[in-house]
Motif scaffolding. Sequence first.
Motif, mmCIF file in Angstrom:
data_model
loop_
_atom_site.group_PDB
_atom_site.id
_atom_site.type_symbol
_atom_site.label_atom_id
_atom_site.label_comp_id
_atom_site.label_asym_id
_atom_site.label_seq_id
_atom_site.Cartn_x
_atom_site.Cartn_y
_atom_site.Cartn_z
ATOM 1 N N GLN A 26 5.261 4.340 -1.654
ATOM 2 C CA GLN A 26 5.395 5.033 -2.929
ATOM 3 C C GLN A 26 4.474 4.419 -3.985
ATOM 4 O O GLN A 26 3.809 5.135 -4.737
ATOM 5 N N GLN A 27 4.422 3.105 -4.024
ATOM 6 C CA GLN A 27 3.549 2.451 -4.995
ATOM 7 C C GLN A 27 2.075 2.684 -4.665
ATOM 8 O O GLN A 27 1.249 2.849 -5.554
ATOM 9 N N GLU B 136 -0.728 4.226 -7.098
ATOM 10 C CA GLU B 136 -1.955 3.502 -7.432
ATOM 11 C C GLU B 136 -3.196 4.362 -7.173
ATOM 12 O O GLU B 136 -4.174 4.306 -7.933
ATOM 13 N N LEU B 137 -3.152 5.141 -6.111
ATOM 14 C CA LEU B 137 -4.312 5.948 -5.726
ATOM 15 C C LEU B 137 -4.199 7.397 -6.184
ATOM 16 O O LEU B 137 -5.002 8.242 -5.754
ATOM 17 N N GLY B 138 -3.244 7.691 -7.029
ATOM 18 C CA GLY B 138 -3.128 9.037 -7.568
ATOM 19 C C GLY B 138 -2.745 10.081 -6.546
ATOM 20 O O GLY B 138 -3.069 11.263 -6.721
ATOM 21 N N ILE C 275 -2.546 3.317 7.443
ATOM 22 C CA ILE C 275 -3.174 4.008 6.302
ATOM 23 C C ILE C 275 -4.681 3.812 6.373
ATOM 24 O O ILE C 275 -5.168 2.687 6.588
ATOM 25 N N HIS C 276 -5.427 4.889 6.202
ATOM 26 C CA HIS C 276 -6.882 4.807 6.132
ATOM 27 C C HIS C 276 -7.404 5.927 5.227
ATOM 28 O O HIS C 276 -6.663 6.857 4.878
ATOM 29 N N THR C 277 -8.664 5.829 4.864
ATOM 30 C CA THR C 277 -9.301 6.815 4.000
ATOM 31 C C THR C 277 -10.177 7.734 4.834
ATOM 32 O O THR C 277 -11.085 7.275 5.529
ATOM 33 N N ILE D 276 -8.460 -0.459 2.095
ATOM 34 C CA ILE D 276 -8.339 0.978 2.356
ATOM 35 C C ILE D 276 -9.557 1.734 1.843
ATOM 36 O O ILE D 276 -10.125 2.591 2.525
ATOM 37 N N LEU D 277 -9.989 1.417 0.625
ATOM 38 C CA LEU D 277 -11.116 2.119 0.028
ATOM 39 C C LEU D 277 -12.451 1.678 0.610
ATOM 40 O O LEU D 277 -13.477 2.287 0.304
#
Length: 537
Positions: free
Chosen positions: A40-41, A45-47, A69-71, A133-134
Amino acid sequence: MSYRRLFNKKKEAKKQSTDKEILRPNGGLSLNYHLKDNLQQLKQELGNSPDIVIREFEMGIQKVPIAAIHTSGLADQKMVSDFVIRSLMIESVDETSINIVSEKNVFDFIKDNALTIGEVKVVKDWNGLILSILSGDTVILVNGWTQAIVGGTRGGESRSVSEPTSQVVIRGPKDGFTESIGTNIALVRRRIKSPNLWVEPMKIGEVTQTDIALMYIKDIVNDKLVQEVKERLNRIKIDSVLESGYIEEFIQDETYSPFPTIYNTERPDAVAGNLLEGRIAIFVDGTPFVLIAPTTFFMYFQATEDYYHRFDIGIAVRLLRYLAFLISLLGPSIYIAAITFHQEMIPTSLLISLAAQREGVPFPAFIEALIMELSFEILREAGIRMPRAIGQAVSIVGGLVLGQAAVQAGIVSSAMVIVVSITGIASFATPAFNMAISIRLFRFLIMIGAATYGFYGIAILNMIIIAHLCGLRSFGIPYMASLAPFITRDQKDTVLRLPRWFFVTRPRLVSQENITRMDEGLQPAPPKQKMGDEDES
């Protein structure tokens, strides 16, 4: 009064939210114990960005919640699917491992056994997690753990290795740098397979977090030079770095000088050659142009192709570049000075021809040259900015039509069109684009001196330029080395390119350790006995 109350409320709310978080010594906020709170956080943070892919599943006999999690677009989707998601799902249903995985050891089990990927590390705060992640990595969150596992899955879409567009050669390697810093470093390592080739990574840019890498050869480079480059880079405090030009402006020695003091190239062989001379390469992620420091004035007239041909061809071509440099800098100025002040220096027949051409021209020679030079610069800039399919055609046709029309209209003379054309063509002979721009700027300044004082103005401005060049430095190295100061042993590759067997030592001012690069006496010689003599005997 209302503004102060609002400020105090925000301050108290910020303090309360900070007190709830667990702070680590490095200043980063630690992760929560519950997976749902972390997810959730993370979305906040990433909108809640749609390109952030979150894959949730359970693992072990206790059904421990896990999330990967990945982009999308930054991570290699095949690596994520084959070496992260599939590995975790296989381990979660495998009968031999499902009984030994529990909430207490699931984190270590994933980190040590489950992932079939090469690069695995652990992050302990939100800054490292979001940055991973980014950057294209895959982050694995486990319920009940305030740490995260990061798997190296950087990839995504990128431009393939192709031929450089700004430094084309006839003979030599055809590969050039790309916008991927990892690919660029690999292209240099392919050429220098030495354990002493060191790469030191860092990040610059508070918002962009751009990857920067220093590359040098440990036993060749001067340690003081490495320390100086690091200090200048560490002083950079900026929100973004989008190209190596950002870095160049911050670390150059002289700010208010049109001459470049840091060399840039998109050729891996050029970087490898400079590293072997004791210089440092600075790689910036997102650009194919690599910075090289320190540099000298004569480096901008040296092309990598000079070292792939025979030395006599290299000498001839390099001398031709210096001649083109003088023509580009002084061509219009000499014509203006001779026509305006020093007609006695022109042969009589040529003077009569020039006077006949200028009979109907209403402007002095300086105004003629200024009009034509500005027109040529506008055409050149327009040709660069226009689509490639029509840019060159517009530049060529525009130049011909403009020059012919100007002569027929009586605005300029035919001789001035010839002088400006030769000057423009000569400016393209300089291998380095940033040096060619400097020459074009000084050309206008010297034209003003020629129109004011003739050859005396040209001589005075040339002395000022030479004095300025002698006063420049690049990371402490004199810009005009090895002519000023004059170093005899370094003349083998300054103005001329002598044969390869003369390159026994590296440049003295650049490399002060391990200066020997080859044995002496390697000059080729014919065999002592001619082929066929044994058969005759």
